[in-house]
Design an enzyme around this catalytic site. Structure first.
Site, PDB file in Angstrom:
ATOM      1  N   ASP A 125       1.153   4.038  -3.495  1.00 62.20           N
ATOM      2  CA  ASP A 125       1.665   2.181  -2.998  1.00 62.20           C
ATOM      3  C   ASP A 125       2.095   3.290  -1.268  1.00 62.20           C
ATOM      4  O   ASP A 125       2.461   1.638  -0.556  1.00 62.20           O
ATOM      5  CB  ASP A 125       2.557   1.966  -3.341  1.00 62.20           C
ATOM      6  CG  ASP A 125       4.182   3.183  -3.794  1.00 62.20           C
ATOM      7  OD1 ASP A 125       3.810   3.958  -2.613  1.00 62.20           O
ATOM      8  OD2 ASP A 125       5.180   2.051  -3.567  1.00 62.20           O
ATOM      9  N   GLU A 126       1.592   3.846  -0.692  1.00 62.44           N
ATOM     10  CA  GLU A 126       2.614   3.769   0.883  1.00 62.44           C
ATOM     11  C   GLU A 126       1.436   4.516   1.831  1.00 62.44           C
ATOM     12  O   GLU A 126       0.857   5.879   1.159  1.00 62.44           O
ATOM     13  CB  GLU A 126       3.171   4.090   0.614  1.00 62.44           C
ATOM     14  CG  GLU A 126       4.539   5.117   1.862  1.00 62.44           C
ATOM     15  CD  GLU A 126       5.592   4.880   2.175  1.00 62.44           C
ATOM     16  OE1 GLU A 126       7.093   3.802   1.945  1.00 62.44           O
ATOM     17  OE2 GLU A 126       6.432   6.528   2.218  1.00 62.44           O
TER      18      GLU A 126
END
Length: 212
Positions: A125-126
């Site tokens: 998610d990053e």
């Protein structure tokens, strides 16, 4: 990405929007999905009464993530589910669906690479993005490209993200947390004394109770 796993689940269960929702415990299987669809017609049509509530949980599982509505009760990632149940028993408890999260992860990263090709993957998610030579990367300190990225990711996935732009990765990581959700924070070198120095040490990535 903003509350990534939970946000992906809200695409599947739009009726849970703005409610406290916790992801954790067991894994979601295709068989479970098929059974629910057979019963309710679609997952989006499941009534709220059909969802499991956190207050009834018994076990040793931990939270993977939680919606912002749940976080207002002090519930957060890596917290034991039984402890979270005491803080927010009314929260909806959803099982984990890693295959779905990985699919959405790939989609949002493809969107980013199309606009800013130099990307460092930091997990599901990053990411870190190099704005140096990307189109719009130097406009308003990166604000223009950040806005384009947010809009493109939302158009492709229905998900929101928060972006921090700074001279280095450490500061950019910190800045990405300043205005969540759906925020953009620009940190210039002259902002360090006002925006960075007053922060507690735990705001620095990698520093916490186990390393201080």
């Amino acid at each position: 990405m903003d509350a990534f796993f939970a946000s992906v689940e809200l695409l599947r269960y739009p009726q849970l929007k703005d409610l406290p929702v916790v992801i954790g415990g067991s894994r979601f299987t295709p068989q479970q999905e098929a059974a629910l669809v057979q019963r309710w017609g679609s997952l989006a049509q499941m009534p709220l009464a059909a969802f499991e509530r956190l207050g009834g949980y018994v076990g040793r599982g931990v939270i993977t993530t939680a919606t912002y509505a749940a976080r207002q009760f002090g519930v957060g990632s890596a917290m034991g589910l039984m402890k979270a149940a005491r803080l927010c028993p009314q929260a909806v408890l959803l099982p984990i669906d890693f295959a779905r999260y990985r699919a959405y992860s790939q989609r949002f990263k493809e969107v980013i690479v199309a606009l800013a090709p130099v990307l460092e993957d930091r997990g599901v998610d990053e990411v870190y993005i190099d704005f140096t030579h990307a189109e719009g990367g130097q406009e308003a300190g990166g604000q223009a490209l950040a806005q384009r990225l947010q809009a493109a990711i939302f158009a492709a996935t229905g998900l929101t993200c928060s972006i921090g732009v700074a001279p280095n990765k450490l500061l950019a990581k910190m800045a990405s947390e300043f205005n969540k959700p759906r925020g953009i924070a620009i940190v210039w070198p002259h902002d360090l004394q006002e925006k960075i120095w007053p922060l507690p040490c735990r705001k620095i990535n990698g520093i916490g109770p186990k390393a201080n």
